[in-house]
Design an enzyme around this catalytic site. Structure first.
Site, PDB file in Angstrom:
ATOM      1  N   ARG A   1       0.852  -1.183   0.000  1.00  0.00           N
ATOM      2  CA  ARG A   1       0.000   0.000   0.000  1.00  0.00           C
ATOM      3  C   ARG A   1       0.885   1.228   0.000  1.00  0.00           C
ATOM      4  O   ARG A   1       2.087   1.123   0.185  1.00  0.00           O
ATOM      5  CB  ARG A   1      -0.949   0.000   1.203  1.00  0.00           C
TER       6      ARG A   1
ATOM      7  N   GLU B   1      -2.612  -8.284   7.502  1.00  0.00           N
ATOM      8  CA  GLU B   1      -2.985  -7.922   8.874  1.00  0.00           C
ATOM      9  C   GLU B   1      -3.952  -8.914   9.507  1.00  0.00           C
ATOM     10  O   GLU B   1      -4.658  -8.571  10.459  1.00  0.00           O
ATOM     11  CB  GLU B   1      -3.555  -6.508   8.881  1.00  0.00           C
TER      12      GLU B   1
ATOM     13  N   ASN C   1      -4.746   8.270   4.486  1.00  0.00           N
ATOM     14  CA  ASN C   1      -4.477   7.517   5.715  1.00  0.00           C
ATOM     15  C   ASN C   1      -3.005   7.637   6.057  1.00  0.00           C
ATOM     16  O   ASN C   1      -2.147   7.323   5.234  1.00  0.00           O
ATOM     17  CB  ASN C   1      -4.819   6.032   5.524  1.00  0.00           C
ATOM     18  N   GLU C   2      -2.714   8.102   7.248  1.00  0.00           N
ATOM     19  CA  GLU C   2      -1.333   8.162   7.749  1.00  0.00           C
ATOM     20  C   GLU C   2      -0.353   8.580   6.650  1.00  0.00           C
ATOM     21  O   GLU C   2       0.559   7.818   6.281  1.00  0.00           O
ATOM     22  CB  GLU C   2      -0.923   6.813   8.351  1.00  0.00           C
TER      23      GLU C   2
ATOM     24  N   GLU D   1      -7.030   5.497  15.793  1.00  0.00           N
ATOM     25  CA  GLU D   1      -6.667   4.072  15.743  1.00  0.00           C
ATOM     26  C   GLU D   1      -5.880   3.699  16.985  1.00  0.00           C
ATOM     27  O   GLU D   1      -4.922   4.392  17.356  1.00  0.00           O
ATOM     28  CB  GLU D   1      -5.755   3.769  14.548  1.00  0.00           C
TER      29      GLU D   1
ATOM     30  N   TRP E   1       2.794  -6.244  13.496  1.00  0.00           N
ATOM     31  CA  TRP E   1       3.953  -5.656  12.813  1.00  0.00           C
ATOM     32  C   TRP E   1       5.178  -5.446  13.682  1.00  0.00           C
ATOM     33  O   TRP E   1       6.165  -4.905  13.215  1.00  0.00           O
ATOM     34  CB  TRP E   1       3.563  -4.368  12.097  1.00  0.00           C
TER      35      TRP E   1
ATOM     36  N   HIS F   1      -3.717  -9.189  13.176  1.00  0.00           N
ATOM     37  CA  HIS F   1      -3.914  -7.959  13.960  1.00  0.00           C
ATOM     38  C   HIS F   1      -5.259  -8.043  14.673  1.00  0.00           C
ATOM     39  O   HIS F   1      -6.273  -8.400  14.069  1.00  0.00           O
ATOM     40  CB  HIS F   1      -3.895  -6.767  13.001  1.00  0.00           C
TER      41      HIS F   1
HETATM   42  C1  GAL Z   1      -1.954   1.820  10.879  1.00  0.00           C
HETATM   43  C2  GAL Z   1      -2.791   1.906   9.627  1.00  0.00           C
HETATM   44  C3  GAL Z   1      -3.911   0.899   9.622  1.00  0.00           C
HETATM   45  C4  GAL Z   1      -3.414  -0.446  10.061  1.00  0.00           C
HETATM   46  C5  GAL Z   1      -2.779  -0.322  11.411  1.00  0.00           C
HETATM   47  C6  GAL Z   1      -2.284  -1.624  11.964  1.00  0.00           C
HETATM   48  O1  GAL Z   1      -0.673   2.309  10.643  1.00  0.00           O
HETATM   49  O2  GAL Z   1      -3.326   3.186   9.482  1.00  0.00           O
HETATM   50  O3  GAL Z   1      -4.457   0.821   8.321  1.00  0.00           O
HETATM   51  O4  GAL Z   1      -2.487  -0.928   9.125  1.00  0.00           O
HETATM   52  O5  GAL Z   1      -1.681   0.544  11.342  1.00  0.00           O
HETATM   53  O6  GAL Z   1      -1.727  -1.456  13.251  1.00  0.00           O
END
Ligand code: GAL
Length: 677
Positions: free
Chosen positions: A103, A346, A141-142, A298, A306, A349
């Site tokens: 991404r 993910e 996003n970020e 978030e 990760w 996650h």
């Molecule tokens: C953030 C991201 C999310 C997801 C998350 C996982 O950096 O905006 O889409 O990947 O981490 O912890």
């Protein structure tokens, strides 16, 4: 209080969606961030949009009473985009391409990326601007998360454009970058490149401008999307999710362009001190836009995917960190993500709704937190509770960590956070602000490693001290101008008057993490009214002109020379510290200056693992430690409505209280049976 998560319904068959909404209601979800990674699904081919599925999801959510923070979906371009337009792919400093398959593979300054993203945003905003479910816009996003820098040809062209705007002409650029050095003189902007891989050290002025440019390119992308959303007639607040102290993006400059700050924060459950890093992050994002409550956009309900090791959160830890965010100014708690993915990078996650189902600790904690948040009344917005500020400056961060310095082991964020932790352990409320804002009513200001000091900022610090404030500055402070050039007249050229000292030499020490065999001095012990302490990294040689010496170096080549000086100004004071104290040393200095400035803790005598934070007349207390503690605080519990006179907090327990009108808090006691410990 918003409560919810990223919602990625395209990862699931449509039959699941009604169950999602039913479960969201059960969990007390009020809002979801929708469509963040849906570009490929919304626009399967250039010129072709498929909104039917998104219409159905949004309507379903709306019927279920769930509001939508609608994403613009531009964070991950679909494969067709780079297949048709390979020039949108970013490159590293070597020229290697970041290919699709993950991404964020877009060059932020690429005109083609911006055109494609713009067409998508215009279509989404045009369709949903007036949809009653949409209460907020989530741009991209970020920004910059994975791809900190882009050195592509698109970046090259945009860098030249950006430099042309910044400098009156090529002569001014040459002067700013000091290009008479090493025959780097440019005769035209068309000769300039991004700082791609080079044989040796690159031009510091160019590097600093490239960082500014990078932050500005990401910001331009945000602003383009924001303008398109507004042009479509949308009136909802617009945000993009920040990542706390994220070095590539100067959020202090971005903050004015978001209607509210939203932030993503993932403390490591394996690190018992990570709650303090999280507190720092919350205070930083609150300080960016202090008058508007921010949103925790978030966090994780439980484990991540990760880190090398992805430990679960302890029972109750997720709610404790959520209470911390609220106590430090958040008006909403959201997670990545709603339903755990069943495929993709993910899938391990955690999520609000775990793959293992609802008979799980995670789900029970999610539901319990939803209940608690639903009970909370509206909390004060824009309260200014901190009496202490730490100066935090992105451009300085970039400059102080540039290469070819006396001490190349300086980690600006780590040093700032060390000061923050020392204040946090003493339950003192702190803001993190640029130097220009130190006049906003603080008693004590700490400015570590403020290497790049603009004239206006030096004036603000001077004005703060002259108005009766207490300043602690240094080391390695007031060295260069905004182009990373020395000013005429040595060092501390702007602050030497207020500090009453001059710096003759920086006295680099071997970095604490250098290999054991590295020769040379590693530490600079010093001693003052706070006892003995240890300095690291730098032991500067000071010449005292108009200050008293509070602490002297007691070992090594600087034995007997000043380590901490103070210049009393009557009501206020200005201290200069000639070294970077270790953790205990910073704590000793902090205790000393808190006493000198007369700053009181939010709640006195709490153990260091218990947090107490004010938000106007609301007091939040969270126990992050392993032991049960009690505290004699009084007020009304805003979750249960009970009148409280003294609390007991098990590990990860928390309370959000409205204080009585007098707002008095009595001294608290520590772990049970050990008052004041
Ligand atoms: C953030 C991201 C999310 C997801 C998350 C996982 O950096 O905006 O889409 O990947 O981490 O912890």
């Amino acid at each position: 209080m918003h409560y919810g998560a990223d919602y990625n319904p395209e990862q699931w068959p449509e039959e699941i969606w009604p169950d999602d909404v039913a479960r969201m209601r059960e969990a007390g979800v009020t809002m979801v961030s929708l469509g963040i990674f849906s570009w490929a699904r919304i626009q399967p081919r250039e010129g072709e949009f498929d909104f039917a599925w998104l219409d159905r999801v949004i309507d379903l959510l709306h019927e279920g009473g769930i509001a939508v923070d609608l994403a613009t979906a531009t964070a991950s371009p679909p494969p067709w985009a780079s297949a048709a337009y390979p020039e949108i792919l970013p490159r590293d400093e070597d020229g290697s391409i970041f290919w699709p398959g993950s991404r964020q593979q877009f060059a932020p300054s690429s005109p083609v990326y911006r055109r494609l993203a713009g067409e998508l945003v215009a279509a989404i905003a045009g369709r949903y601007a007036e949809h009653p479910a949409v209460v907020m816009w989530h741009v991209n996003n970020e920004y910059g998360c994975h791809l900190n820098f882009d050195y592509s040809d698109a970046a090259r062209d945009a860098f030249r454009r950006w430099l042309r705007d910044r400098y009156a002409g090529i002569d001014e650029l040459n002067a700013a970058w000091g290009t008479n050095f090493w025959s780097q003189r440019y005769s035209s902007f068309d000769e300039i490149l991004p700082p791609r891989k080079a044989p040796y050290s690159r031009n510091p002025g160019q590097m600093l401008d490239f960082r500014r440019f990078t932050s500005d390119m990401l910001l331009e992308c945000y602003l383009m999307e924001k303008e398109l959303i507004r042009a479509a007639g949308a009136t909802q607040p617009i945000t993009t999710n920040f990542m706390g102290a994220f070095k590539p993006a100067d959020y202090a400059r971005w903050a004015e362009h978001v209607d509210l700050v939203s932030d993503d924060c993932y403390p490591d459950p394996n690190d018992p001190e990570s709650f303090r890093a999280a507190a720092f992050q919350r205070d930083l994002v609150r300080s960016l836009k202090p008058d508007v409550p921010w949103l925790l956009m978030e966090q994780a309900t439980n484990a991540l995917n990760w880190r090398p090791t992805n430990a679960p959160k302890a029972p109750g830890q997720m709610a404790a960190l959520s209470a911390q965010a609220i106590g430090r100014g958040a008006d909403g708690i959201l997670f990545f993500q709603w339903r755990q993915s069943r495929a993709g990078a993910e899938k391990f996650h955690s999520a609000m709704l775990p793959h293992a189902g609802t008979d799980t600790r995670t789900w029970r904690e999610v539901v319990a937190l939803g209940d608690a948040l639903a009970a909370l009344p509206e909390l004060p917005a824009g309260a200014r509770d901190a009496r202490v500020a730490i100066v935090f400056d992105w451009e300085n961060w970039w400059a102080v960590e540039a290469s070819d310095h006396p001490q190349n082991g300086l980690d600006y964020l780590a040093v700032v956070q060390r000061w923050y932790r020392a204040l946090h352990r003493r339950h003192v409320q702190v803001d993190l602000v640029p130097a220009a804002r130190v006049g906003e009513g603080y008693d004590l200001v700490v400015a570590p490693l403020l290497y790049l000091l603009r004239e206006a900022d030096a004036a603000a610090l001077t004005g703060f001290v002259e108005a009766g404030g207490h300043l602690v500055a240094g080391p390695f402070t007031d060295i260069v101008d905004e182009y990373d050039r020395f000013r005429d007249g040595g060092f501390l050229t702007q602050l030497r008057g207020i500090l009453g000292v001059d710096v003759e030499d920086f006295g680099a020490l071997v970095a604490p993490d250098a290999p054991a065999a590295s020769p040379g001095e590693r530490t600079a012990p010093f001693s003052g009214p706070f006892g003995a302490a240890v300095g690291t990294l730098l032991a500067e040689e000071l010449r005292v002109t108009d200050a008293s010496v509070e602490a002297f170096f007691t070992g090594g080549r600087l034995t007997g020379r000043p380590a901490l000086t103070v210049r009393d100004t009557g009501r206020g004071s200005a201290r200069y510290l000639a070294t970077v104290p270790d953790e205990a040393g910073v704590q000793a200095v902090v205790d000393h200056v808190l006493a000198a400035a007369g700053v009181e803790p939010v709640v006195p005598e709490l153990p260091a693992d218990v947090e107490a934070m004010r938000r106007g007349d609301v007091l939040t207390v969270v126990n992050h430690g392993p032991e049960r503690v009690s505290a004699t605080v009084a007020g009304t519990d805003l979750v249960t409505g009970e009148a409280i006179d003294g609390i007991r907090l098990d590990p990860y327990d928390w309370r959000i209280l409205r204080l009585p009108a007098a707002a008095a808090t009595e001294p608290a006691s520590g772990p049970e049976g050990a008052p004041g410990a």
